[in-house]
Design a protein around this motif. Structure first.
Motif, PDB file in Angstrom:
ATOM      1  N   GLY A   1      42.179  59.453  54.940  1.00  0.00           N
ATOM      2  CA  GLY A   1      41.486  59.535  54.088  1.00  0.00           C
ATOM      3  C   GLY A   1      40.333  58.393  53.873  1.00  0.00           C
TER       4      GLY A   1
ATOM      5  N   THR B   1      40.228  57.197  40.483  1.00  0.00           N
ATOM      6  CA  THR B   1      40.811  55.911  40.267  1.00  0.00           C
ATOM      7  C   THR B   1      42.146  55.996  39.106  1.00  0.00           C
ATOM      8  OG1 THR B   1      38.910  54.734  41.132  1.00  0.00           O
ATOM      9  CG2 THR B   1      40.561  53.455  39.697  1.00  0.00           C
TER      10      THR B   1
ATOM     11  N   LEU C   1      37.515  59.145  37.727  1.00  0.00           N
ATOM     12  CA  LEU C   1      38.862  60.047  37.746  1.00  0.00           C
ATOM     13  C   LEU C   1      39.594  59.953  38.714  1.00  0.00           C
ATOM     14  CD1 LEU C   1      37.017  63.346  36.495  1.00  0.00           C
ATOM     15  CD2 LEU C   1      38.212  61.896  34.867  1.00  0.00           C
TER      16      LEU C   1
HETATM   17  C1  COA Z   1      39.008  60.140  46.879  1.00  0.00           C
HETATM   18  C2  COA Z   1      38.496  60.834  45.732  1.00  0.00           C
HETATM   19  C3  COA Z   1      39.883  61.393  44.999  1.00  0.00           C
HETATM   20  C4  COA Z   1      38.054  59.867  44.730  1.00  0.00           C
HETATM   21  O1  COA Z   1      37.473  60.568  43.394  1.00  0.00           O
HETATM   22  P1  COA Z   1      36.440  59.998  42.455  1.00  0.00           P
HETATM   23  O2  COA Z   1      36.988  60.466  41.167  1.00  0.00           O
HETATM   24  O3  COA Z   1      34.984  60.236  43.057  1.00  0.00           O
HETATM   25  O4  COA Z   1      36.721  58.220  42.439  1.00  0.00           O
HETATM   26  P2  COA Z   1      36.241  57.422  41.604  1.00  0.00           P
HETATM   27  O5  COA Z   1      35.172  57.935  40.791  1.00  0.00           O
HETATM   28  O6  COA Z   1      37.319  56.725  40.753  1.00  0.00           O
HETATM   29  O7  COA Z   1      35.779  56.103  42.537  1.00  0.00           O
HETATM   30  C5  COA Z   1      34.743  56.500  43.207  1.00  0.00           C
HETATM   31  C6  COA Z   1      34.299  55.083  44.040  1.00  0.00           C
HETATM   32  O8  COA Z   1      35.055  55.668  45.301  1.00  0.00           O
HETATM   33  C7  COA Z   1      33.908  55.370  46.354  1.00  0.00           C
HETATM   34  N1  COA Z   1      34.508  56.640  47.410  1.00  0.00           N
HETATM   35  C8  COA Z   1      34.947  57.891  47.255  1.00  0.00           C
HETATM   36  N2  COA Z   1      35.245  58.372  48.363  1.00  0.00           N
HETATM   37  C9  COA Z   1      34.945  57.346  49.233  1.00  0.00           C
HETATM   38  C10 COA Z   1      35.119  57.427  50.704  1.00  0.00           C
HETATM   39  N3  COA Z   1      35.447  58.376  51.490  1.00  0.00           N
HETATM   40  N4  COA Z   1      34.694  56.147  51.449  1.00  0.00           N
HETATM   41  C11 COA Z   1      34.564  55.213  50.689  1.00  0.00           C
HETATM   42  N5  COA Z   1      34.401  55.339  49.364  1.00  0.00           N
HETATM   43  C12 COA Z   1      34.714  56.218  48.698  1.00  0.00           C
HETATM   44  C13 COA Z   1      32.895  56.006  45.771  1.00  0.00           C
HETATM   45  O9  COA Z   1      31.987  55.578  46.721  1.00  0.00           O
HETATM   46  C14 COA Z   1      32.924  55.109  44.253  1.00  0.00           C
HETATM   47  O10 COA Z   1      32.631  53.842  44.463  1.00  0.00           O
HETATM   48  P3  COA Z   1      31.942  53.033  43.422  1.00  0.00           P
HETATM   49  O11 COA Z   1      32.952  53.019  42.386  1.00  0.00           O
HETATM   50  O12 COA Z   1      31.686  51.722  43.502  1.00  0.00           O
HETATM   51  O13 COA Z   1      30.660  53.794  43.223  1.00  0.00           O
HETATM   52  C15 COA Z   1      37.588  61.848  45.981  1.00  0.00           C
HETATM   53  O14 COA Z   1      36.423  61.538  46.486  1.00  0.00           O
HETATM   54  C16 COA Z   1      38.085  63.316  46.651  1.00  0.00           C
HETATM   55  O15 COA Z   1      38.482  64.293  45.924  1.00  0.00           O
HETATM   56  N6  COA Z   1      37.921  63.279  47.848  1.00  0.00           N
HETATM   57  C17 COA Z   1      38.242  64.130  48.681  1.00  0.00           C
HETATM   58  C18 COA Z   1      39.864  64.567  48.844  1.00  0.00           C
HETATM   59  C19 COA Z   1      40.506  63.246  49.471  1.00  0.00           C
HETATM   60  O16 COA Z   1      39.708  62.479  50.331  1.00  0.00           O
HETATM   61  N7  COA Z   1      41.495  62.701  48.827  1.00  0.00           N
HETATM   62  C20 COA Z   1      42.007  61.458  49.260  1.00  0.00           C
HETATM   63  C21 COA Z   1      43.200  61.873  50.341  1.00  0.00           C
HETATM   64  S1  COA Z   1      44.093  60.475  51.177  1.00  0.00           S
END
Ligand code: COA
Length: 159
Positions: A128, A104, A102
């Motif tokens: 981030g 991505t 989601l």
């Molecule tokens: C960043 C975020 C939006 C990603 O959402 P998500 O729905 O989990 O993302 P996706 O499922 O599309 O992708 C997940 C991938 O990202 C990786 N990932 C997520 N956060 C990560 C981090 N902090 N460091 C490294 N990799 C990360 C996961 O390991 C996963 O990798 P894979 O596809 O090889 O398994 C979510 O982790 C989030 O809400 N984080 C908290 C808020 C935040 O940090 N926002 C960004 C501010 S710039």
């Protein structure tokens, strides 16, 4: 926290990403005006410090806010062009919904939209998860971008 730069002329395709999300019973799409209160209420309950920026995404036409949904409920959001023009973020996916693509889908939806708006590059603000953005869209760090545009901030009580 640092800013990162993304080549919008070299983005991964959006369609396959959105199809994968649909196959999991979820959607990622642009938010509608009548959904603003629901989106802000949801976000306020988990990340109140991002409510103002999310609200700004609803002040454009078309809106610069995309949402992820599951069974008619919002489970993620992303905005662009709200802090400064050309900047992606903030974005967030509910804890329990992470790792399903989601985040991505939200990011690529925003970035394809930015490309259609005429931008050549996007800035990801105040990252981030750097490794995540480097891996998914080839983002590179912008040297000396801390605190970047997040300068001279008011002290606010929101956590
Ligand atoms: C960043 C975020 C939006 C990603 O959402 P998500 O729905 O989990 O993302 P996706 O499922 O599309 O992708 C997940 C991938 O990202 C990786 N990932 C997520 N956060 C990560 C981090 N902090 N460091 C490294 N990799 C990360 C996961 O390991 C996963 O990798 P894979 O596809 O090889 O398994 C979510 O982790 C989030 O809400 N984080 C908290 C808020 C935040 O940090 N926002 C960004 C501010 S710039």
């Amino acid at each position: 926290m640092t800013d990162m730069l993304v080549k919008l002329y070299d983005l991964p395709p959006l369609d396959a990403c959105l199809e994968n999300i649909t196959s999991k019973g979820c959607t990622v799409r642009r938010a509608m005006a009548y959904e603003k209160t629901a989106v802000l209420d949801w976000l306020g309950s988990i990340a109140p410090h991002w409510v103002d920026e999310c609200a700004a995404g609803f002040s454009h036409a078309p809106h610069k806010c995309f949402i992820a949904t599951e069974n008619g409920a919002v489970v993620g959001f992303a905005v662009y062009d709200v802090v400064i023009k050309n900047m992606f973020g903030p974005t967030l996916v509910d804890d329990r919904m992470r790792g399903k693509g989601l985040g991505t889908g939200l990011m690529l939806s925003c970035m394809h939209s930015m490309r259609n708006d005429g931008y050549g590059y996007a800035i990801i603000g105040g990252v981030g998860p750097k490794e995540y953005y480097a891996k998914t869209v080839g983002a590179v760090e912008i040297a000396g971008s801390t605190p970047g545009v997040y300068i001279d901030r008011l002290n606010q009580k929101k956590s």
